[in-house]
Scaffold this motif. Structure first.
Motif, PDB file in Angstrom:
ATOM      1  N   MET A   1       0.821  -1.191   0.000  1.00  7.88           N
ATOM      2  CA  MET A   1       0.000   0.000   0.000  1.00  7.88           C
ATOM      3  C   MET A   1       0.870   1.263   0.000  1.00  7.88           C
ATOM      4  O   MET A   1       0.743   2.087  -0.859  1.00  7.88           O
ATOM      5  CB  MET A   1      -0.933  -0.016   1.203  1.00  7.88           C
ATOM      6  CG  MET A   1      -1.805   1.174   1.281  1.00  7.88           C
ATOM      7  SD  MET A   1      -3.053   0.928   2.552  1.00  7.88           S
ATOM      8  CE  MET A   1      -3.884   2.450   2.459  1.00  7.88           C
ATOM      9  N   ILE A   2       1.800   1.386   0.972  1.00 11.22           N
ATOM     10  CA  ILE A   2       2.661   2.566   1.031  1.00 11.22           C
ATOM     11  C   ILE A   2       4.041   2.196   0.498  1.00 11.22           C
ATOM     12  O   ILE A   2       4.517   1.094   0.750  1.00 11.22           O
ATOM     13  CB  ILE A   2       2.748   3.121   2.469  1.00 11.22           C
ATOM     14  CG1 ILE A   2       3.378   4.508   2.475  1.00 11.22           C
ATOM     15  CG2 ILE A   2       3.561   2.257   3.368  1.00 11.22           C
ATOM     16  CD1 ILE A   2       2.377   5.568   2.653  1.00 11.22           C
ATOM     17  N   ARG A   3       4.637   3.095  -0.242  1.00  5.66           N
ATOM     18  CA  ARG A   3       5.967   2.848  -0.788  1.00  5.66           C
ATOM     19  C   ARG A   3       6.835   4.069  -0.556  1.00  5.66           C
ATOM     20  O   ARG A   3       6.375   5.186  -0.712  1.00  5.66           O
ATOM     21  CB  ARG A   3       5.849   2.574  -2.287  1.00  5.66           C
ATOM     22  CG  ARG A   3       7.170   2.100  -2.874  1.00  5.66           C
ATOM     23  CD  ARG A   3       7.045   1.758  -4.327  1.00  5.66           C
ATOM     24  NE  ARG A   3       7.675   2.833  -5.080  1.00  5.66           N
ATOM     25  CZ  ARG A   3       7.236   3.292  -6.227  1.00  5.66           C
ATOM     26  NH1 ARG A   3       6.161   2.809  -6.778  1.00  5.66           N
ATOM     27  NH2 ARG A   3       7.876   4.253  -6.842  1.00  5.66           N
ATOM     28  N   ARG A   4       8.088   3.826  -0.183  1.00 10.30           N
ATOM     29  CA  ARG A   4       9.070   4.911  -0.054  1.00 10.30           C
ATOM     30  C   ARG A   4      10.084   4.774  -1.168  1.00 10.30           C
ATOM     31  O   ARG A   4      10.608   3.689  -1.404  1.00 10.30           O
ATOM     32  CB  ARG A   4       9.785   4.850   1.298  1.00 10.30           C
ATOM     33  CG  ARG A   4       9.111   5.629   2.354  1.00 10.30           C
ATOM     34  CD  ARG A   4       9.962   5.932   3.561  1.00 10.30           C
ATOM     35  NE  ARG A   4      10.985   4.970   3.882  1.00 10.30           N
ATOM     36  CZ  ARG A   4      11.218   4.525   5.115  1.00 10.30           C
ATOM     37  NH1 ARG A   4      10.504   4.954   6.120  1.00 10.30           N
ATOM     38  NH2 ARG A   4      12.185   3.667   5.335  1.00 10.30           N
ATOM     39  N   SER A   5      10.373   5.887  -1.815  1.00 12.28           N
ATOM     40  CA  SER A   5      11.355   5.912  -2.906  1.00 12.28           C
ATOM     41  C   SER A   5      12.029   7.268  -2.957  1.00 12.28           C
ATOM     42  O   SER A   5      11.405   8.290  -2.660  1.00 12.28           O
ATOM     43  CB  SER A   5      10.668   5.685  -4.262  1.00 12.28           C
ATOM     44  OG  SER A   5      10.034   4.448  -4.325  1.00 12.28           O
ATOM     45  N   ARG A   6      13.288   7.263  -3.362  1.00 14.27           N
ATOM     46  CA  ARG A   6      13.972   8.529  -3.625  1.00 14.27           C
ATOM     47  C   ARG A   6      13.422   9.105  -4.929  1.00 14.27           C
ATOM     48  O   ARG A   6      12.930   8.359  -5.784  1.00 14.27           O
ATOM     49  CB  ARG A   6      15.472   8.303  -3.746  1.00 14.27           C
ATOM     50  CG  ARG A   6      16.081   7.815  -2.448  1.00 14.27           C
ATOM     51  CD  ARG A   6      17.606   7.916  -2.492  1.00 14.27           C
ATOM     52  NE  ARG A   6      18.159   7.687  -1.177  1.00 14.27           N
ATOM     53  CZ  ARG A   6      18.160   8.565  -0.174  1.00 14.27           C
ATOM     54  NH1 ARG A   6      17.648   9.755  -0.356  1.00 14.27           N
ATOM     55  NH2 ARG A   6      18.673   8.274   0.988  1.00 14.27           N
ATOM     56  N   THR A   7      13.551  10.412  -5.079  1.00  9.14           N
ATOM     57  CA  THR A   7      13.036  11.063  -6.285  1.00  9.14           C
ATOM     58  C   THR A   7      13.577  10.387  -7.541  1.00  9.14           C
ATOM     59  O   THR A   7      12.828  10.120  -8.485  1.00  9.14           O
ATOM     60  CB  THR A   7      13.403  12.565  -6.292  1.00  9.14           C
ATOM     61  OG1 THR A   7      12.834  13.190  -5.137  1.00  9.14           O
ATOM     62  CG2 THR A   7      12.883  13.249  -7.538  1.00  9.14           C
ATOM     63  N   ALA A   8      14.873  10.083  -7.566  1.00  9.78           N
ATOM     64  CA  ALA A   8      15.498   9.490  -8.753  1.00  9.78           C
ATOM     65  C   ALA A   8      14.948   8.107  -9.081  1.00  9.78           C
ATOM     66  O   ALA A   8      15.101   7.636 -10.208  1.00  9.78           O
ATOM     67  CB  ALA A   8      17.011   9.425  -8.569  1.00  9.78           C
ATOM     68  N   GLU A   9      14.319   7.449  -8.124  1.00  8.49           N
ATOM     69  CA  GLU A   9      13.764   6.106  -8.339  1.00  8.49           C
ATOM     70  C   GLU A   9      12.330   6.138  -8.858  1.00  8.49           C
ATOM     71  O   GLU A   9      11.803   5.095  -9.252  1.00  8.49           O
ATOM     72  CB  GLU A   9      13.809   5.313  -7.029  1.00  8.49           C
ATOM     73  CG  GLU A   9      15.202   5.097  -6.496  1.00  8.49           C
ATOM     74  CD  GLU A   9      15.238   4.583  -5.072  1.00  8.49           C
ATOM     75  OE1 GLU A   9      16.286   3.999  -4.705  1.00  8.49           O
ATOM     76  OE2 GLU A   9      14.260   4.751  -4.318  1.00  8.49           O
ATOM     77  N   LEU A  10      11.706   7.299  -8.849  1.00  7.78           N
ATOM     78  CA  LEU A  10      10.328   7.405  -9.320  1.00  7.78           C
ATOM     79  C   LEU A  10      10.290   7.478 -10.839  1.00  7.78           C
ATOM     80  O   LEU A  10      11.150   8.099 -11.462  1.00  7.78           O
ATOM     81  CB  LEU A  10       9.660   8.652  -8.725  1.00  7.78           C
ATOM     82  CG  LEU A  10       9.501   8.659  -7.207  1.00  7.78           C
ATOM     83  CD1 LEU A  10       9.050  10.030  -6.730  1.00  7.78           C
ATOM     84  CD2 LEU A  10       8.528   7.579  -6.762  1.00  7.78           C
ATOM     85  N   THR A  11       9.283   6.863 -11.417  1.00  3.11           N
ATOM     86  CA  THR A  11       9.120   6.933 -12.866  1.00  3.11           C
ATOM     87  C   THR A  11       8.528   8.287 -13.244  1.00  3.11           C
ATOM     88  O   THR A  11       7.971   9.002 -12.400  1.00  3.11           O
ATOM     89  CB  THR A  11       8.176   5.824 -13.372  1.00  3.11           C
ATOM     90  OG1 THR A  11       6.852   6.089 -12.871  1.00  3.11           O
ATOM     91  CG2 THR A  11       8.646   4.442 -12.933  1.00  3.11           C
ATOM     92  N   ALA A  12       8.640   8.618 -14.518  1.00  2.24           N
ATOM     93  CA  ALA A  12       8.041   9.862 -15.014  1.00  2.24           C
ATOM     94  C   ALA A  12       6.537   9.858 -14.760  1.00  2.24           C
ATOM     95  O   ALA A  12       5.959  10.887 -14.399  1.00  2.24           O
ATOM     96  CB  ALA A  12       8.351  10.044 -16.493  1.00  2.24           C
ATOM     97  N   ALA A  13       5.901   8.706 -14.927  1.00  2.66           N
ATOM     98  CA  ALA A  13       4.451   8.603 -14.690  1.00  2.66           C
ATOM     99  C   ALA A  13       4.120   8.815 -13.213  1.00  2.66           C
ATOM    100  O   ALA A  13       3.120   9.467 -12.881  1.00  2.66           O
ATOM    101  CB  ALA A  13       3.934   7.251 -15.166  1.00  2.66           C
ATOM    102  N   GLU A  14       4.955   8.290 -12.322  1.00  4.62           N
ATOM    103  CA  GLU A  14       4.718   8.492 -10.887  1.00  4.62           C
ATOM    104  C   GLU A  14       4.898   9.958 -10.502  1.00  4.62           C
ATOM    105  O   GLU A  14       4.085  10.513  -9.748  1.00  4.62           O
ATOM    106  CB  GLU A  14       5.637   7.590 -10.058  1.00  4.62           C
ATOM    107  CG  GLU A  14       5.248   6.126 -10.146  1.00  4.62           C
ATOM    108  CD  GLU A  14       6.294   5.187  -9.579  1.00  4.62           C
ATOM    109  OE1 GLU A  14       5.903   4.069  -9.205  1.00  4.62           O
ATOM    110  OE2 GLU A  14       7.493   5.555  -9.514  1.00  4.62           O
ATOM    111  N   LEU A  15       5.943  10.593 -11.030  1.00  2.42           N
ATOM    112  CA  LEU A  15       6.148  12.018 -10.760  1.00  2.42           C
ATOM    113  C   LEU A  15       4.977  12.841 -11.283  1.00  2.42           C
ATOM    114  O   LEU A  15       4.495  13.756 -10.596  1.00  2.42           O
ATOM    115  CB  LEU A  15       7.465  12.499 -11.367  1.00  2.42           C
ATOM    116  CG  LEU A  15       8.722  12.042 -10.650  1.00  2.42           C
ATOM    117  CD1 LEU A  15       9.962  12.287 -11.509  1.00  2.42           C
ATOM    118  CD2 LEU A  15       8.854  12.731  -9.293  1.00  2.42           C
TER     119      LEU A  15
END
Length: 173
Positions: A1-15
């Protein structure tokens, strides 16, 4: 349900999904606000489809008097209006608060709507005067007094003393 990621790990779609969420959740979320939310660790709630909730922690330098403080500054906490009051904001905050040991303190600037969530989670109002560090020295930010919160028990700071943040474009707090 909850996910932690650094900005660089996020996809363009997630951003793009996070930006869409904060634009729906806030009537005045600027490009500066967006830039402030990037470059750290994000906690997000994703289900099939849009991002339902988000928050991030970015590194900042605060000062209490002459004492520098390593700060995890919480930015862009938002829950989609259709999914509010389901605990998603608390889940995002819990994931961000887990990062507290990496910093002297966690801090944020709360909207009136956000205050009940933060207070219920043990965050404390900074009661002292605030300022921003500029090239000419500290400049008072009285418009921000009464909206700065820190996670309780943070590094023995004096909540009634002055606090200064590093300068950045847009809203400094």
């Amino acid at each position: 349900m909850i996910r932690r990621s650094r900005t660089a790990e996020l996809t363009a779609a997630e951003l793009a999904g996070i930006r869409a969420l904060v634009d729906v959740a806030f009537t005045d979320f600027s490009d500066h606000d967006w830039a402030h939310a990037l470059g750290g660790v994000h906690a997000l709630v994703l289900e099939e489809g849009p991002v339902l909730a988000h928050g991030s922690v970015v590194s900042r330098r605060l000062f209490q008097g002459e004492r520098p403080l390593s700060c995890g500054y919480v930015e862009a906490v938002a829950v989609h209006p259709d999914t509010q009051r389901r605990g998603l904001g608390s889940a995002v905050m819990a994931a961000l608060e887990d990062l507290a040991p990496a910093y002297d303190l966690l801090a944020l600037s709360a909207s009136e709507r956000g205050v009940p969530l933060y207070v219920s989670r043990g965050w404390s109002l900074w009661r002292g005067p605030s300022s921003v560090l500029t090239s000419d020295g500290p400049v008072a930010t009285p418009e921000d007094d009464g909206s700065i919160y820190v996670l309780a028990g943070a590094s023995g700071v004096d909540l009634d003393g002055p606090i200064t943040c590093d300068w950045r474009p847009g809203d400094v707090w």
